[in-house]
Design a protein around this motif. Structure first.
Motif, mmCIF file in Angstrom:
data_model
loop_
_atom_site.group_PDB
_atom_site.id
_atom_site.type_symbol
_atom_site.label_atom_id
_atom_site.label_comp_id
_atom_site.label_asym_id
_atom_site.label_seq_id
_atom_site.Cartn_x
_atom_site.Cartn_y
_atom_site.Cartn_z
ATOM 1 N N SER A 198 38.146 -14.247 -13.539
ATOM 2 C CA SER A 198 38.014 -15.039 -12.319
ATOM 3 C C SER A 198 38.611 -16.421 -12.540
ATOM 4 O O SER A 198 38.577 -16.950 -13.657
ATOM 5 N N SER A 225 27.418 -12.396 -5.463
ATOM 6 C CA SER A 225 28.044 -11.923 -6.702
ATOM 7 C C SER A 225 27.873 -10.412 -6.857
ATOM 8 O O SER A 225 28.798 -9.728 -7.331
ATOM 9 N N THR A 226 26.727 -9.874 -6.459
ATOM 10 C CA THR A 226 26.530 -8.421 -6.528
ATOM 11 C C THR A 226 27.532 -7.704 -5.646
ATOM 12 O O THR A 226 28.157 -6.709 -6.062
ATOM 13 N N LYS A 230 28.471 -15.875 -12.395
ATOM 14 C CA LYS A 230 27.921 -14.532 -12.198
ATOM 15 C C LYS A 230 28.946 -13.562 -11.615
ATOM 16 O O LYS A 230 28.629 -12.393 -11.389
ATOM 17 N N THR A 231 30.153 -14.082 -11.371
ATOM 18 C CA THR A 231 31.251 -13.222 -10.917
ATOM 19 C C THR A 231 32.419 -13.481 -11.864
ATOM 20 O O THR A 231 33.432 -14.064 -11.479
ATOM 21 N N PHE A 243 37.496 -12.487 -9.169
ATOM 22 C CA PHE A 243 37.144 -13.452 -8.120
ATOM 23 C C PHE A 243 38.117 -14.624 -8.204
ATOM 24 O O PHE A 243 38.267 -15.246 -9.253
ATOM 25 N N LEU A 274 27.899 -19.112 -8.894
ATOM 26 C CA LEU A 274 28.646 -17.997 -8.307
ATOM 27 C C LEU A 274 29.814 -17.607 -9.208
ATOM 28 O O LEU A 274 30.074 -16.425 -9.435
ATOM 29 N N ASN A 293 25.655 -4.372 -11.805
ATOM 30 C CA ASN A 293 26.360 -5.556 -11.315
ATOM 31 C C ASN A 293 25.467 -6.552 -10.599
ATOM 32 O O ASN A 293 25.960 -7.505 -9.992
ATOM 33 N N SER A 294 24.151 -6.366 -10.677
ATOM 34 C CA SER A 294 23.225 -7.283 -10.027
ATOM 35 C C SER A 294 22.354 -7.969 -11.073
ATOM 36 O O SER A 294 21.982 -7.372 -12.085
ATOM 37 N N VAL A 346 23.331 -16.639 -4.494
ATOM 38 C CA VAL A 346 24.384 -16.389 -5.469
ATOM 39 C C VAL A 346 24.346 -14.931 -5.919
ATOM 40 O O VAL A 346 25.378 -14.251 -5.994
ATOM 41 N N ASN A 347 23.138 -14.431 -6.206
ATOM 42 C CA ASN A 347 23.008 -13.060 -6.682
ATOM 43 C C ASN A 347 23.464 -12.052 -5.622
ATOM 44 O O ASN A 347 24.059 -11.022 -5.956
ATOM 45 N N ASN A 387 31.069 -8.100 -7.298
ATOM 46 C CA ASN A 387 31.167 -7.323 -8.536
ATOM 47 C C ASN A 387 31.266 -5.826 -8.266
ATOM 48 O O ASN A 387 31.996 -5.108 -8.956
#
Length: 374
Positions: free
Chosen positions: A49, A200-201, A247-248, A252, A244, A142-143, A196-197, A204
């Motif tokens: 990313s 990002s989930t 977690k990605t 991204f 973000l 991915n979470s 964010v989660n 992802n």
């Protein structure tokens, strides 16, 4: 007099950003286009990313670039040309003067990527599952949050479509017992990290191993407006973006459109972005003021895009010397100024029934052009 009398189907010089795909064309500036498309291609072809800072003064074309690459088929054409999977592309304006900028950002995100879009994207991921894989496993991998994981399982389920209204209420802060009971969730989205989660989930999962989407590309426009927020809100925004990005870690691409204020230098960026983000925004694309030859090419290509007779390169203008004369006499050039000046000239030509715009005509109306110097 009509525009057709000036050999034009429409006025090609827009004085404000367009969001209609048919009005979004790229004219001139091939080097800038190449730099942007290199970053898009790298994102679609490679995994890490990245943050790209689009740096330029007011009216330099940053918003137009964001609209062009998110609302037209340009990025998909680029992916087809290079034989890579398509990308997901959206543009969001930084929330201004908001009391809850992260929630405002999230609402804008869901305005661009609806629950129906999310379900459709996950259906595509399901369609390319390999033997022994399940969509639930991919979501869990991915979470970073079991509640978010359960929420996505609900969204993509056969029953999820019937509960979109309740899910939207939940996402927008309705955590009443009735809503939670209906969805089977223990509590609502309580903080910025859960937002964010969620985002990002989603990113992802849909870019997992680049099977469906090669990348998720977000243009965050008018980032300089972060200074309209109070210090606490500024810190929330930069922390949110940092989380973000963390977690990605793959697939991204974040474009930050930034217009520096007076006396603001690139070295001052860490003050606005915070140290964590500024160290990540090492890639920069400069939207610089055009030279006269670059501006001439831009004007010619815009005229051609709306010309009623494409054998006439200059449309209502007599020749290139007229374009050059205008551009050399309107002061410091920017995309916005060029559009405003040439749009005004066309309007005045129609009003005065002048279907062949020459230098003498420009001289006769120069007092009507605010920036005209000669």
């Amino acid at each position: 007099m009509e525009l057709l009398d000036l050999n034009l189907k429409e006025n090609p010089f827009r004085t404000g950003p367009s969001i209609n795909p048919k009005d979004l064309i790229w004219a001139g500036f091939p080097d800038l286009k190449k730099k942007i498309e290199e970053r898009l291609f790298f994102s679609m072809k490679t995994s890490p990313s990245r943050i790209v800072l689009n740096w330029g003064r007011y009216g330099s074309g940053k918003t137009h670039a964001a609209n062009f690459y998110t609302k037209t088929n340009a990025v998909n054409e680029l992916s087809q040309k290079n034989s890579v999977r398509p990308s997901r592309n959206i543009k969001i304006n930084l929330p201004r003067t908001s009391k809850d900028p992260v929630q405002s950002f999230f609402r804008s995100f869901l305005g661009q990527v609806s629950l129906s879009d999310i379900k459709a994207d996950f259906d595509e991921v399901k369609a390319v599952l390999q033997e022994g894989e399940s969509i639930h496993t991919i979501i869990e991998v991915n979470s970073n949050d079991t509640i978010i994981s359960d929420l996505f399982k609900l969204i993509i389920s056969d029953e999820g479509g019937n509960q979109f209204q309740a899910i939207e209420a939940y996402l927008f802060g309705d955590a009443t017992k009735g809503t939670l009971g209906k969805l089977g969730l223990p509590f609502g989205l309580k903080d910025d990290e859960q937002i964010v989660n969620f985002i990002s989930t989603y990113i992802n999962c849909i870019t997992f191993e680049k099977r469906v989407f090669s990348s998720f590309i977000l243009w965050l426009d008018e980032f300089e407006d972060i200074d309209t927020l109070n210090k606490q809100s500024q810190d929330r925004v930069t922390t949110f973006l940092r989380q973000l990005f963390d977690k990605t870690p793959n697939n991204f691409l974040l474009f930050l459109n930034f217009t520096p204020k007076t006396f603001f230098n690139i070295e001052d960026l860490s003050i606005v972005l915070g140290e964590a983000l500024s160290t990540r925004a090492k890639i920069r694309i400069n939207f610089v003021a055009p030279s006269v030859p670059e501006a001439i090419q831009y004007v010619e290509e815009l005229i051609y895009s709306q010309s009623a007779d494409t054998t006439n390169v200059y449309g209502p203008f007599k020749d290139q010397n007229v374009l050059k004369y205008v551009l050399e006499n309107i002061g410091d050039l920017s995309i916005r100024k060029i559009n405003e000046v040439f749009s005004l000239i066309i309007e005045l030509a129609m009003l005065m029934e002048k279907n062949n715009i020459d230098i003498d005509f420009i001289k006769s109306i120069k007092d009507e052009i605010p920036s005209f110097e000669n």
